[in-house]
Motif scaffolding. Structure first.
Motif, mmCIF file in Angstrom:
data_model
loop_
_atom_site.group_PDB
_atom_site.id
_atom_site.type_symbol
_atom_site.label_atom_id
_atom_site.label_comp_id
_atom_site.label_asym_id
_atom_site.label_seq_id
_atom_site.Cartn_x
_atom_site.Cartn_y
_atom_site.Cartn_z
ATOM 1 N N TYR A 181 69.818 48.784 -10.261
ATOM 2 C CA TYR A 181 69.058 48.045 -9.254
ATOM 3 C C TYR A 181 68.528 48.969 -8.176
ATOM 4 O O TYR A 181 67.372 48.873 -7.756
ATOM 5 N N ALA A 182 69.382 49.877 -7.702
ATOM 6 C CA ALA A 182 68.974 50.777 -6.625
ATOM 7 C C ALA A 182 67.790 51.636 -7.054
ATOM 8 O O ALA A 182 66.825 51.814 -6.290
ATOM 9 N N ASP A 183 67.821 52.151 -8.271
ATOM 10 C CA ASP A 183 66.720 52.978 -8.751
ATOM 11 C C ASP A 183 65.423 52.192 -8.811
ATOM 12 O O ASP A 183 64.352 52.692 -8.428
ATOM 13 N N ARG A 184 65.489 50.974 -9.272
ATOM 14 C CA ARG A 184 64.268 50.171 -9.386
ATOM 15 C C ARG A 184 63.746 49.744 -8.012
ATOM 16 O O ARG A 184 62.533 49.680 -7.794
ATOM 17 N N ILE A 185 64.639 49.465 -7.110
ATOM 18 C CA ILE A 185 64.204 49.073 -5.767
ATOM 19 C C ILE A 185 63.554 50.249 -5.050
ATOM 20 O O ILE A 185 62.522 50.102 -4.384
ATOM 21 N N ARG A 186 64.135 51.436 -5.202
ATOM 22 C CA ARG A 186 63.562 52.622 -4.558
ATOM 23 C C ARG A 186 62.147 52.903 -5.057
ATOM 24 O O ARG A 186 61.280 53.322 -4.304
ATOM 25 N N THR A 187 61.928 52.684 -6.358
ATOM 26 C CA THR A 187 60.636 53.026 -6.956
ATOM 27 C C THR A 187 59.677 51.845 -7.043
ATOM 28 O O THR A 187 58.522 52.007 -7.452
ATOM 29 N N GLY A 188 60.150 50.659 -6.667
ATOM 30 C CA GLY A 188 59.301 49.478 -6.734
ATOM 31 C C GLY A 188 59.116 48.922 -8.131
ATOM 32 O O GLY A 188 58.236 48.078 -8.366
ATOM 33 N N GLU A 189 59.926 49.380 -9.078
ATOM 34 C CA GLU A 189 59.829 48.856 -10.442
ATOM 35 C C GLU A 189 60.410 47.443 -10.491
ATOM 36 O O GLU A 189 61.362 47.110 -9.775
ATOM 37 N N PRO A 190 59.876 46.598 -11.377
ATOM 38 C CA PRO A 190 60.328 45.201 -11.407
ATOM 39 C C PRO A 190 61.720 45.046 -11.996
ATOM 40 O O PRO A 190 62.163 45.834 -12.842
ATOM 41 N N ILE A 191 62.395 44.032 -11.528
ATOM 42 C CA ILE A 191 63.708 43.637 -12.023
ATOM 43 C C ILE A 191 63.501 42.362 -12.836
ATOM 44 O O ILE A 191 62.980 41.366 -12.319
ATOM 45 N N THR A 192 63.876 42.397 -14.096
ATOM 46 C CA THR A 192 63.568 41.312 -15.020
ATOM 47 C C THR A 192 64.601 40.200 -14.906
ATOM 48 O O THR A 192 65.804 40.423 -15.103
ATOM 49 N N VAL A 193 64.125 39.006 -14.583
ATOM 50 C CA VAL A 193 64.999 37.851 -14.425
ATOM 51 C C VAL A 193 64.435 36.687 -15.236
ATOM 52 O O VAL A 193 63.235 36.637 -15.518
ATOM 53 N N PRO A 194 65.254 35.719 -15.608
ATOM 54 C CA PRO A 194 64.756 34.556 -16.344
ATOM 55 C C PRO A 194 63.978 33.624 -15.413
ATOM 56 O O PRO A 194 64.077 33.737 -14.187
ATOM 57 N N PRO A 195 63.211 32.698 -15.975
ATOM 58 C CA PRO A 195 62.453 31.756 -15.135
ATOM 59 C C PRO A 195 63.329 31.012 -14.143
ATOM 60 O O PRO A 195 62.944 30.786 -12.998
ATOM 61 N N VAL A 196 64.502 30.601 -14.588
ATOM 62 C CA VAL A 196 65.501 30.006 -13.689
ATOM 63 C C VAL A 196 66.702 30.930 -13.699
ATOM 64 O O VAL A 196 67.395 31.058 -14.708
ATOM 65 N N ASN A 197 66.918 31.613 -12.580
ATOM 66 C CA ASN A 197 67.974 32.623 -12.496
ATOM 67 C C ASN A 197 69.252 31.984 -11.966
ATOM 68 O O ASN A 197 69.296 31.532 -10.825
ATOM 69 N N ARG A 198 70.259 31.925 -12.808
ATOM 70 C CA ARG A 198 71.488 31.207 -12.473
ATOM 71 C C ARG A 198 72.447 32.066 -11.638
ATOM 72 O O ARG A 198 72.505 33.284 -11.803
ATOM 73 N N PRO A 199 73.231 31.439 -10.782
ATOM 74 C CA PRO A 199 74.208 32.186 -9.982
ATOM 75 C C PRO A 199 75.454 32.527 -10.796
ATOM 76 O O PRO A 199 75.695 31.966 -11.870
#
Length: 303
Positions: A181-199
């Motif tokens: 997560y940290a690497d993707r946030i630093r570079t602005g790359e997307p984080i893949t989540v489902p249409p409804v992201n469950r807790p």
């Protein structure tokens, strides 16, 4: 308190090593059994054996008996069957580290309770290719569920299955999920989540070590959920990572039905009800109170 003879199978890293430290600090006599790939902490008896080899396991244990066995690495019904045969008559209590993944077939908005997956209902198949790493990885929850079923079907000692929530925290987190997560946030790359992201429910690495240590000294049996109070969504988790990951933007990308999801992004609910453990006397923390600490422990604080 009288010293206890405790056997820990596996447990040389992450919350296992923290459990061993707690046992030693309490004055317990600790034996660690593993394949010898890494040395255990000072102060323990170290036995080396492949737990999949029944003869080697018997030889390593010799005539030793234990008040409690904590099994950190029982992943399959085959391993459970070997363990049950070898330890029958030589331990007063057996604690297996299980997983939230035993609830993989559940999709309840309400947090799942232990009774929602009764190991007595699980069909055990010892002939599946449990020895193949790819098969085991793909059937992790099923392997744990069947392992639980083996111990319940023919009880030979008091048995506990600690169903552990997703674990966070520590500078020795070997999973790399928060770093992803940290690497993707630093570079602005997307984080893949489902249409409804469950807790999902989580637990801090020190809290699960505390819980296992507490369980060693109790007398309850059966499955028990171990999770901090509260749930987190992927967005909340990513916001905590962003706060410690030297800036950057949290960008989400909606996944198709076949896309691989980012870590801790779930298509189904992963909430566990911890009321049984609470009623038995364990006091859990709240996930939102320790989340920031867990992230900075793992990633380091960036100024």
């Amino acid at each position: 308190m009288e010293k206890r003879e405790v056997l820990v199978i596996g447990g040389n890293r992450y919350f296992g090593k923290r459990l061993i430290a707690r046992l030693l600090a309490a004055g317990d006599r600790v034996t660690v059994l593993n394949r010898g790939s890494s040395p255990p902490p000072a102060g323990v008896v170290h036995l080396i054996a492949d737990r999949d080899d029944e003869d080697a396991l018997r030889a390593a244990l010799g005539a030793r008996t234990f008040d409690v066995v904590v099994d950190q690495v029982c992943y399959t019904p085959r391993q459970a069957a070997i363990t049950r045969r070898v330890l029958a008559g030589r331990t007063g209590r057996y604690v297996m580290t299980s997983t939230v993944e035993v609830y993989a077939d559940q999709d309840s908005v309400a947090p799942v309770r232990e009774a929602d997956v009764d190991p007595m209902d699980a069909a055990v198949d010892l002939e599946l290719p449990w020895h193949e790493p790819e098969f085991l990885d793909a059937h992790y929850g099923e392997g744990k569920r069947q392992a639980e079923a083996v111990f319940v079907a023919e009880p030979v000692f008091p048995y506990v299955a600690v169903r552990v929530a997703h674990v966070l925290g520590g500078d020795d987190d070997f999973t790399g999920r928060l770093a992803h997560y940290a690497d993707r946030i630093r570079t602005g790359e997307p984080i893949t989540v489902p249409p409804v992201n469950r807790p999902a429910t989580y637990i801090h690495v020190d809290e699960i070590a505390d819980f296992l240590f507490w369980t060693v000294g109790q007398d309850f049996t059966g499955p028990v959920n171990a999770a901090s109070h509260g749930t987190l969504t992927t967005r909340e988790l990513c916001e905590a990572v962003a706060a410690a990951a030297c800036g950057g933007a949290v960008v989400f990308q909606e996944a198709s039905e076949t896309d691989e999801l980012s870590p801790f992004a779930f298509r189904r609910c992963y909430g566990m009800d911890n009321s049984r453990a609470t009623q038995l006397g364990f006091a859990f923390g709240d996930v939102r109170q320790w989340l920031g600490q867990a992230v900075t422990e793992t990633l380091g604080t960036v100024n």
